[in-house]
Scaffold this motif. Structure first.
Motif, PDB file in Angstrom:
ATOM      1  N   PHE A   1       0.683   9.439   5.005  1.00  0.00           N
ATOM      2  CA  PHE A   1       1.512  10.618   5.253  1.00  0.00           C
ATOM      3  C   PHE A   1       2.985  10.235   5.263  1.00  0.00           C
ATOM      4  O   PHE A   1       3.359   9.200   5.802  1.00  0.00           O
ATOM      5  CB  PHE A   1       1.146  11.252   6.603  1.00  0.00           C
ATOM      6  CG  PHE A   1      -0.180  11.962   6.602  1.00  0.00           C
ATOM      7  CD1 PHE A   1      -1.369  11.234   6.563  1.00  0.00           C
ATOM      8  CD2 PHE A   1      -0.244  13.342   6.619  1.00  0.00           C
ATOM      9  CE1 PHE A   1      -2.598  11.885   6.546  1.00  0.00           C
ATOM     10  CE2 PHE A   1      -1.473  14.004   6.604  1.00  0.00           C
ATOM     11  CZ  PHE A   1      -2.644  13.279   6.563  1.00  0.00           C
ATOM     12  N   HIS A   2       3.793  11.118   4.684  1.00  0.00           N
ATOM     13  CA  HIS A   2       5.246  10.941   4.679  1.00  0.00           C
ATOM     14  C   HIS A   2       5.773  11.280   6.072  1.00  0.00           C
ATOM     15  O   HIS A   2       5.734  12.434   6.486  1.00  0.00           O
ATOM     16  CB  HIS A   2       5.845  11.875   3.617  1.00  0.00           C
ATOM     17  CG  HIS A   2       7.330  11.847   3.514  1.00  0.00           C
ATOM     18  ND1 HIS A   2       7.995  11.025   2.633  1.00  0.00           N
ATOM     19  CD2 HIS A   2       8.286  12.551   4.170  1.00  0.00           C
ATOM     20  CE1 HIS A   2       9.293  11.230   2.745  1.00  0.00           C
ATOM     21  NE2 HIS A   2       9.508  12.151   3.673  1.00  0.00           N
ATOM     22  N   ASN A   3       6.277  10.270   6.772  1.00  0.00           N
ATOM     23  CA  ASN A   3       6.808  10.510   8.112  1.00  0.00           C
ATOM     24  C   ASN A   3       8.331  10.446   8.069  1.00  0.00           C
ATOM     25  O   ASN A   3       8.904   9.435   7.689  1.00  0.00           O
ATOM     26  CB  ASN A   3       6.253   9.457   9.085  1.00  0.00           C
ATOM     27  CG  ASN A   3       6.555   9.806  10.533  1.00  0.00           C
ATOM     28  OD1 ASN A   3       6.853  10.956  10.851  1.00  0.00           O
ATOM     29  ND2 ASN A   3       6.476   8.816  11.399  1.00  0.00           N
TER      30      ASN A   3
ATOM     31  N   THR B   1       6.737  -1.199   0.429  1.00  0.00           N
ATOM     32  CA  THR B   1       8.106  -1.076  -0.111  1.00  0.00           C
ATOM     33  C   THR B   1       8.589   0.371  -0.171  1.00  0.00           C
ATOM     34  O   THR B   1       9.763   0.628  -0.002  1.00  0.00           O
ATOM     35  CB  THR B   1       8.202  -1.631  -1.544  1.00  0.00           C
ATOM     36  OG1 THR B   1       7.296  -0.920  -2.385  1.00  0.00           O
ATOM     37  CG2 THR B   1       7.905  -3.126  -1.573  1.00  0.00           C
ATOM     38  N   ASP B   2       7.682   1.326  -0.460  1.00  0.00           N
ATOM     39  CA  ASP B   2       8.077   2.649  -0.935  1.00  0.00           C
ATOM     40  C   ASP B   2       8.943   2.465  -2.198  1.00  0.00           C
ATOM     41  O   ASP B   2       8.865   1.408  -2.853  1.00  0.00           O
ATOM     42  CB  ASP B   2       8.778   3.461   0.158  1.00  0.00           C
ATOM     43  CG  ASP B   2       8.717   4.971  -0.120  1.00  0.00           C
ATOM     44  OD1 ASP B   2       8.213   5.382  -1.189  1.00  0.00           O
ATOM     45  OD2 ASP B   2       9.178   5.753   0.735  1.00  0.00           O
ATOM     46  N   PHE B   3       9.769   3.418  -2.562  1.00  0.00           N
ATOM     47  CA  PHE B   3      10.422   3.386  -3.874  1.00  0.00           C
ATOM     48  C   PHE B   3      11.945   3.291  -3.785  1.00  0.00           C
ATOM     49  O   PHE B   3      12.566   2.531  -4.519  1.00  0.00           O
ATOM     50  CB  PHE B   3      10.014   4.642  -4.651  1.00  0.00           C
ATOM     51  CG  PHE B   3      10.431   4.648  -6.095  1.00  0.00           C
ATOM     52  CD1 PHE B   3       9.972   3.661  -6.969  1.00  0.00           C
ATOM     53  CD2 PHE B   3      11.280   5.625  -6.588  1.00  0.00           C
ATOM     54  CE1 PHE B   3      10.353   3.665  -8.301  1.00  0.00           C
ATOM     55  CE2 PHE B   3      11.657   5.643  -7.927  1.00  0.00           C
ATOM     56  CZ  PHE B   3      11.197   4.656  -8.782  1.00  0.00           C
TER      57      PHE B   3
ATOM     58  N   GLY C   1       3.540   6.830   7.154  1.00  0.00           N
ATOM     59  CA  GLY C   1       4.355   6.044   6.212  1.00  0.00           C
ATOM     60  C   GLY C   1       5.802   5.939   6.650  1.00  0.00           C
ATOM     61  O   GLY C   1       6.325   6.824   7.345  1.00  0.00           O
ATOM     62  N   HIS C   2       6.435   4.876   6.232  1.00  0.00           N
ATOM     63  CA  HIS C   2       7.870   4.625   6.483  1.00  0.00           C
ATOM     64  C   HIS C   2       8.385   5.222   7.785  1.00  0.00           C
ATOM     65  O   HIS C   2       9.264   6.084   7.788  1.00  0.00           O
ATOM     66  CB  HIS C   2       8.738   5.058   5.290  1.00  0.00           C
ATOM     67  CG  HIS C   2       8.404   6.387   4.679  1.00  0.00           C
ATOM     68  ND1 HIS C   2       8.516   7.568   5.359  1.00  0.00           N
ATOM     69  CD2 HIS C   2       7.952   6.708   3.450  1.00  0.00           C
ATOM     70  CE1 HIS C   2       8.161   8.550   4.562  1.00  0.00           C
ATOM     71  NE2 HIS C   2       7.799   8.064   3.411  1.00  0.00           N
ATOM     72  N   ASN C   3       7.844   4.679   8.899  1.00  0.00           N
ATOM     73  CA  ASN C   3       8.313   5.138  10.219  1.00  0.00           C
ATOM     74  C   ASN C   3       9.773   4.812  10.478  1.00  0.00           C
ATOM     75  O   ASN C   3      10.357   5.305  11.436  1.00  0.00           O
ATOM     76  CB  ASN C   3       7.434   4.534  11.316  1.00  0.00           C
ATOM     77  CG  ASN C   3       6.095   5.239  11.385  1.00  0.00           C
ATOM     78  OD1 ASN C   3       5.899   6.130  12.198  1.00  0.00           O
ATOM     79  ND2 ASN C   3       5.180   4.884  10.496  1.00  0.00           N
TER      80      ASN C   3
ATOM     81  N   GLY D   1      -3.293  10.683  -0.304  1.00  0.00           N
ATOM     82  CA  GLY D   1      -1.846  10.737  -0.092  1.00  0.00           C
ATOM     83  C   GLY D   1      -1.087  10.385  -1.368  1.00  0.00           C
ATOM     84  O   GLY D   1      -1.687  10.382  -2.421  1.00  0.00           O
ATOM     85  N   GLU D   2       0.156  10.080  -1.266  1.00  0.00           N
ATOM     86  CA  GLU D   2       1.028  10.333  -0.149  1.00  0.00           C
ATOM     87  C   GLU D   2       1.158  11.826   0.048  1.00  0.00           C
ATOM     88  O   GLU D   2       1.453  12.552  -0.901  1.00  0.00           O
ATOM     89  CB  GLU D   2       2.418   9.723  -0.403  1.00  0.00           C
ATOM     90  CG  GLU D   2       3.408   9.989   0.733  1.00  0.00           C
ATOM     91  CD  GLU D   2       4.804   9.427   0.454  1.00  0.00           C
ATOM     92  OE1 GLU D   2       5.073   8.982  -0.687  1.00  0.00           O
ATOM     93  OE2 GLU D   2       5.634   9.447   1.373  1.00  0.00           O
ATOM     94  N   VAL D   3       0.938  12.259   1.277  1.00  0.00           N
ATOM     95  CA  VAL D   3       1.102  13.679   1.571  1.00  0.00           C
ATOM     96  C   VAL D   3       2.560  13.915   1.904  1.00  0.00           C
ATOM     97  O   VAL D   3       3.098  13.308   2.824  1.00  0.00           O
ATOM     98  CB  VAL D   3       0.264  14.105   2.786  1.00  0.00           C
ATOM     99  CG1 VAL D   3       0.054  15.600   2.737  1.00  0.00           C
ATOM    100  CG2 VAL D   3      -1.035  13.360   2.842  1.00  0.00           C
ATOM    101  N   GLY D   4       3.161  14.790   1.155  1.00  0.00           N
ATOM    102  CA  GLY D   4       4.598  15.000   1.300  1.00  0.00           C
ATOM    103  C   GLY D   4       5.331  13.830   0.672  1.00  0.00           C
ATOM    104  O   GLY D   4       4.749  12.806   0.323  1.00  0.00           O
ATOM    105  N   GLY D   5       6.632  14.006   0.509  1.00  0.00           N
ATOM    106  CA  GLY D   5       7.438  12.944  -0.081  1.00  0.00           C
ATOM    107  C   GLY D   5       8.884  13.367   0.012  1.00  0.00           C
ATOM    108  O   GLY D   5       9.194  14.494   0.439  1.00  0.00           O
ATOM    109  N   GLY D   6       9.745  12.458  -0.389  1.00  0.00           N
ATOM    110  CA  GLY D   6      11.168  12.773  -0.339  1.00  0.00           C
ATOM    111  C   GLY D   6      11.523  13.955  -1.215  1.00  0.00           C
ATOM    112  O   GLY D   6      12.516  14.645  -0.984  1.00  0.00           O
TER     113      GLY D   6
ATOM    114  N   ALA E   1       0.803  -1.231   0.000  1.00  0.00           N
ATOM    115  CA  ALA E   1       0.000   0.000   0.000  1.00  0.00           C
ATOM    116  C   ALA E   1       0.840   1.286   0.000  1.00  0.00           C
ATOM    117  O   ALA E   1       0.323   2.357   0.313  1.00  0.00           O
ATOM    118  CB  ALA E   1      -0.949  -0.012   1.200  1.00  0.00           C
ATOM    119  N   HIS E   2       2.103   1.170  -0.360  1.00  0.00           N
ATOM    120  CA  HIS E   2       2.921   2.386  -0.509  1.00  0.00           C
ATOM    121  C   HIS E   2       4.033   2.078  -1.502  1.00  0.00           C
ATOM    122  O   HIS E   2       5.115   1.623  -1.147  1.00  0.00           O
ATOM    123  CB  HIS E   2       3.508   2.821   0.842  1.00  0.00           C
ATOM    124  CG  HIS E   2       4.187   4.167   0.807  1.00  0.00           C
ATOM    125  ND1 HIS E   2       4.047   5.093   1.820  1.00  0.00           N
ATOM    126  CD2 HIS E   2       5.004   4.754  -0.105  1.00  0.00           C
ATOM    127  CE1 HIS E   2       4.757   6.182   1.529  1.00  0.00           C
ATOM    128  NE2 HIS E   2       5.357   5.988   0.368  1.00  0.00           N
ATOM    129  N   ALA E   3       3.712   2.309  -2.783  1.00  0.00           N
ATOM    130  CA  ALA E   3       4.704   2.091  -3.841  1.00  0.00           C
ATOM    131  C   ALA E   3       4.633   3.272  -4.806  1.00  0.00           C
ATOM    132  O   ALA E   3       3.675   4.060  -4.790  1.00  0.00           O
ATOM    133  CB  ALA E   3       4.415   0.788  -4.579  1.00  0.00           C
TER     134      ALA E   3
HETATM  135 ZN   LIG Z   1       7.319   9.056   1.575  1.00  0.00          ZN
END
Ligand SMILES: [Zn+2]
Length: 450
Positions: free
Chosen positions: A280-282, A364-366, A305-307, A169-174, A65-67
């Motif tokens: 959310f981007h954490n 996974t994220d990216f 996300g990605h704690n 989302g994703e709210v915010g990102g790298g 749920a996060h790719a």
């Molecule tokens: Zn993120």
């Protein structure tokens, strides 16, 4: 029956159940029946396809749920141009061979009909999320936005949900919050333009931390001499002054940060209103804001996300996750590249969170396209005896389905009546995917996509 999977062990996805031997019966895209123990021969003969799962474990299809990078529309929360068709095909196939059957692409600004706009469908059920609010679009435009056109700029959350988006989302990102994508893409591009020298992601991250600090508040920014040392170390000293590198990095990172953080409030409000989960981007620069947002919107289903983000220290990651969870947030961790690849990230934060018992789901994220598969993480957790196999598998199946009912309420568990999404893995190494069934059809057989 359409498919019978026999002679395998079975993990149902509920976090507890493990059966040494079971037979799963599939008909019309659904799980028609499950027999614990050996199969009856008449049923086997009646099936069109029989999969012998001897030496394997049958688990629910992986729900990621996060790719990113698996749809044809604008990419990333920065609204960057779409990836190439070759990259998209490769990324989708990698997810499939990692056992994924449902994937939520959380770039956030693509339209729902841009999942397959190349006209080539894929076995994985790929869905999109929406972050179409004013501040999030402004944040994208501040850092890039070259992939956005009129429909993306004028879409609303309600329109997106009506046309098929299944989460916010994703709210915010790298890209917009000074994270990984600044390190591997935007800062190196800016340094290259200025100096003609290619900076590695590690150099970019060290320079960024030296100029702006880990929280992007400059309070953690380091002294002039530290920055001089970093420029020396990167071979950049003859080409750029400390003053100029401060300008370059600040200009690359900061314009989108405040906008993106304001986007947190907008999406939390929308999530509360529409009743869909929001991702959310954490990371260090956004954790404080996220905590405030979770507190302010107790009725929103907020997925942090990605704690295990690399901007956190391990103890910090755990205390932030515990705080967010106590306020009602779902705690997701991402494999990033920290399981086997370990290019830019290691597993210290992930281990701390798993050992701390504060993880609900895994994605996974990216990680710049270098993500490790969820089953690699699950296998590692089981081998290190951090979690039982059923508990580890649930992080990527039943637990995800419970958090994302609009996307996966009909799947994620091996139960009669559920959608027939199943992954058959080696019982010694859970990351070895032998067969995948999606929506009642064989999608991978003996390791080969069909
Ligand atoms: Zn993120």
């Amino acid at each position: 029956m359409d498919i019978v999977i026999r002679n395998g062990a079975l993990i149902t996805g509920d976090g507890k159940a493990f059966h040494k031997r079971a037979t799963v019966y599939i008909k019309d895209g659904r799980i028609a029946d499950i027999h614990i123990g050996s199969a009856g021969t008449s049923d086997e003969i009646a099936a069109r396809t029989i999969i012998d799962a001897t030496g394997c474990i049958v688990i629910p299809g992986i729900i990621n749920a996060h790719a990113h990078g698996c749809i044809c529309g604008p990419s990333m929360p920065s609204g960057s141009p779409p990836l190439s068709a070759d990259d998209i095909a490769y990324f989708r196939n990698r997810h499939l061979l990692q056992g994924t059957t449902t994937l939520l692409n959380v770039c956030g600004l693509a339209m729902a009909d841009e999942v397959y706009s190349d006209g080539v469908r894929h076995q994985i059920d790929i869905r999109v999320s929406t972050a179409h609010t004013l501040k999030n679009i402004q944040a994208a435009l501040a850092v890039d936005g070259r992939g956005l056109s009129v429909p993306h700029l004028s879409a609303t959350i309600d329109e997106m949900l009506a046309s098929g988006a299944v989460a916010l989302g994703e709210v915010g990102g790298g890209q917009t919050l000074g994270g990984g994508a600044q390190d591997y893409r935007f800062i190196p591009e800016a340094v290259l333009r200025e100096t003609g020298i290619e900076a590695t992601p590690e150099t970019a991250r060290r320079l960024k931390d030296a100029v702006l600090g880990r929280f992007l508040d400059q309070a953690g920014g380091m002294s002039e001499s530290v920055l001089e040392d970093e420029l020396d170390r990167a071979g950049l000293s003859p080409h750029v002054t400390t003053e100029r590198i401060r300008e370059i990095i600040t200009r690359s990172v900061m314009p989108s940060v405040a906008l993106s953080l304001d986007g947190f409030d907008e999406i939390a409000e929308e999530a509360e209103r529409v009743g869909y989960p929001a991702i959310f981007h954490n990371a260090a620069p956004s954790a404080k804001r996220l905590s405030a947002v979770v507190e302010k919107h107790p009725n929103a289903r907020i997925v942090a996300g990605h704690n295990n983000h690399p901007s956190f220290l391990p103890d910090e990651a755990v205390s932030i996750a515990l705080d967010l969870r106590s306020k009602g947030a779902v705690i997701d961790v991402s494999t990033l590249d920290c399981i086997n690849t370990q290019w830019r990230n290691d597993a210290a934060n992930l281990d701390a969170l798993i050992d701390g018992g504060c993880v609900d789901t895994i994605s996974t994220d990216f990680a710049g396209g270098h993500w490790d598969g969820l089953l690699e993480a699950i296998h590692r957790m089981v081998r290190k005896e951090q979690l039982s196999a059923p508990a580890a598998v649930a992080l990527a199946t039943g637990n995800v389905a419970a958090v994302f009912p609009q996307m996966a309420g009909d799947r994620g568990l091996i139960e009669k009546g559920k959608r027939a999404d199943l992954t058959v893995v080696d019982h010694v190494n859970l990351s070895r995917v032998r067969h995948v069934v999606i929506d009642g059809c064989v999608a991978v057989r003996n390791g080969v996509p069909v």
